[in-house]
Enzyme design. Structure first.
Site, PDB file in Angstrom:
ATOM      1  N   CYS A  64       0.829  -1.212   0.000  1.00 10.42           N
ATOM      2  CA  CYS A  64       0.000   0.000   0.000  1.00 10.42           C
ATOM      3  C   CYS A  64       0.866   1.265   0.000  1.00 10.42           C
ATOM      4  CB  CYS A  64      -0.956  -0.062   1.200  1.00 10.42           C
ATOM      5  SG  CYS A  64      -1.245   1.450   2.087  1.00 10.42           S
ATOM      6  N   GLY A  65       0.687   2.076  -1.008  1.00  2.51           N
ATOM      7  CA  GLY A  65       1.516   3.262  -1.187  1.00  2.51           C
ATOM      8  C   GLY A  65       1.376   4.272  -0.061  1.00  2.51           C
ATOM      9  N   HIS A  66       0.127   4.477   0.406  1.00  3.65           N
ATOM     10  CA  HIS A  66      -0.079   5.433   1.490  1.00  3.65           C
ATOM     11  C   HIS A  66       0.625   4.971   2.759  1.00  3.65           C
ATOM     12  CE1 HIS A  66      -2.664   7.680  -0.963  1.00  3.65           C
ATOM     13  NE2 HIS A  66      -3.639   6.800  -1.012  1.00  3.65           N
ATOM     14  N   CYS A  67       0.700   3.645   2.933  1.00  3.41           N
ATOM     15  CA  CYS A  67       1.384   3.107   4.112  1.00  3.41           C
ATOM     16  C   CYS A  67       2.872   3.415   4.010  1.00  3.41           C
ATOM     17  CB  CYS A  67       1.184   1.600   4.219  1.00  3.41           C
ATOM     18  SG  CYS A  67      -0.534   1.078   4.203  1.00  3.41           S
TER      19      CYS A  67
END
Ligand SMILES: *[C@@H]1O[C@H](CO)[C@@H](O)[C@H](O)[C@H]1NC(C)=O
Length: 499
Positions: free
Chosen positions: A63-66
């Site tokens: 997950c990129g936001h993570c």
């Protein structure tokens, strides 16, 4: 907030995605002492039970936001480790098979999700604060310590009460008894959403009666009537009073950042939504405003909530609803099934009768769709709103559908992989891989919940299975998923496979 996880609240998601694509920057990781604890199913309970206060991030490796959050979270953890008492930050890979139980227990619906666990995990709250280090630190410091702060002096009142925000103050003859206890219970429960205080001196509050004879909860707000008193101290009633009192009669959607928390509340509300978009420079703006407010008042408490948006601030809403500027002033209703009803170039006097027709069930929903493409012979088939029923929902095939946005980076990365998946099933007449541009086509949100782009959905041939694909976005994993979830192949297609 960098992820979209409010069920059914597509609009907010679109904004969030837009913002986060523009602003996301990935940072290199460094090998240093880690302040964030890594937990998994084997030690989660043991570690959590030892803490009065612990923060847990549920993440997924892909997950990129993570990934964007990770260095900020780590920095916050290092600062907060020096707090008195220390505040501990932890993380769980909620995507790992062995931790799926934890993800389920905490109802993780998107990544990252951060939870605040108190009293050894007995009390769980959603973290609703910022995603950068300083913001995380400030927010979490506020979450420790008492949920409601005593207001003894005028200075306390000045320091604690922010006139631009909701503030809830309990005014009590004395700080004991059931009413006070219940107030504290509610403050504890809602502390991540609101600020609370208590006092014996109503004079310090500056709004409302300066002396009260009975215990009173006074909700201060920067809009509408500016304060409301409430004297029922049952926990449920008090909670409901606060939740309802903190949404303006008409939520303003303009460029003022102070309105953001109210917009979040608005779009997060399960109620149906009436939204009027026009240019705030419109020569009739005042008349629109007062009429619209009046109508909103008539619907108060009836499950329809009102928003007034400035066209200049609402570009993403226009995109989302498929509106064009020349339709303004435009009135839109979104019901809780995600259906929308649109009245373009609405005049002041039409607002009330049109809303009444809506409530009476006399309006037809408007469905945004691209035209059905004339040729559709690429491996990944193109689906539009108009062909969704035939090609996916009512189709007798096993369908993997990607809902994407043209601007979404993760979707671009996924495209060649989906192509390969589609090619590998090319000889299998029972499997279809398809894509739909979610920015140009509506999907029924009660069937397909789009929480972000890309969203992958799988429907088995018989329609008995309808599942979101949340695994790794690799060719092998997606193919395996399709094979595991498809309905048994017909003899015809097995034959084809062997040829
Ligand atoms: C929990 O267990 C995992 C896997 O065994 C380990 O990597 C991790 O460091 C442990 N966490 C703590 C805080 O002990």
């Amino acid at each position: 907030m960098a992820s979209c996880r409010v069920p059914g609240v597509l609009l907010m998601c679109v904004f969030v995605i837009l913002l986060s694509t523009v602003f996301s920057i990935s940072s290199a990781s460094e090998e240093e002492k880690e302040y964030v604890l890594t937990l998994d199913h084997s030690n989660f309970s043991e570690i959590v039970s030892k803490h009065k206060f612990i923060v847990v991030e549920f993440y997924a490796p892909w997950c990129g936001h993570c990934k964007n959050l990770a260095p900020e979270y780590e920095k916050a953890a290092s600062v907060l480790s020096g707090n008195e008492p220390a505040i501990v930050l932890a993380k769980v890979d909620a995507n790992a098979e062995e931790n799926k139980g934890l993800a389920e227990q905490f109802e993780i619906q998107g990544f990252p999700t951060i939870k605040i666990l108190r009293n050894g995990g007995e009390n769980v709250q959603e973290y609703k604060g910022p995603r950068e280090a300083d913001g995380i630190v400030t927010y979490l410091k506020k979450q420790t310590g008492p949920a409601s702060k005593e207001i003894k002096t005028a200075e306390d009142a000045d320091r604690l009460i922010d006139g631009k925000k909701i503030f809830i103050v309990g005014i009590f003859p004395k700080f004991s008894g059931e009413e006070f206890e219940n107030f504290l219970i509610v403050a504890e429960k809602l502390r991540s959403d609101y600020d609370f205080g208590h006092t014996t001196n109503a004079e310090l509050i500056h709004r409302g009666e300066s002396s009260v004879s009975k215990a009173t909860v006074r909700l201060l707000k920067p809009f509408d009537e500016l304060f409301v008193d409430f004297k029922n101290f049952e926990v449920d009633a008090l909670e409901k009073f606060i939740e309802e009192g903190s949404i303006p009669l008409v939520t303003l959607f303009d460029q003022n950042p102070d309105n953001q928390p109210f917009l979040n509340k608005y779009f997060g509300s399960p109620d149906e939504k009436a939204m009027l978009f026009l240019h705030f420079s419109h020569d009739q703006i005042d008349n629109f405003k007062s009429k619209y407010n009046e109508i909103a008042g008539l619907y108060k408490g009836k499950g329809l909530k009102f928003l007034l948006g400035d066209v200049l601030a609402s570009e993403s809403a226009f995109q989302f609803f498929g509106l064009t500027e020349d339709q303004a002033p435009v009135l839109v209703v979104q019901n809780n099934k995600g259906l929308k009803f649109i009245n373009p170039n609405v005049e002041i006097d039409q607002i009330a009768p049109w809303l009444k027709s809506y409530v009476d069930g006399k309006l037809k929903p408007s469905i945004k769709s691209e035209a059905i493409p004339e040729t559709n012979d690429e491996p990944v088939k193109v689906v539009v709103a108009k062909s969704l029923r035939d090609m996916v929902l009512d189709s007798k095939k096993n369908v993997l559908l990607e809902i994407y946005a043209p601007w979404c980076g993760h979707c671009k990365k996924l495209a060649p992989i989906l192509d390969e998946v589609a090619v590998s099933f090319e000889k299998d007449a029972d499997v279809v891989v398809a894509k739909l541009d979610g920015t140009k086509n509506d999907v029924p949100s009660d069937i397909i919940e789009v929480r972000g782009y890309p969203t992958l959905y799988f429907k088995s041939a018989s329609g008995s299975k309808y599942v979101a694909y949340e695994g790794d976005r690799s060719k092998e994993d997606i193919i395996e998923f399709i094979q595991n979830n498809r309905d048994a192949a017909t003899s015809e297609s097995i034959l084809k496979d062997e040829l």
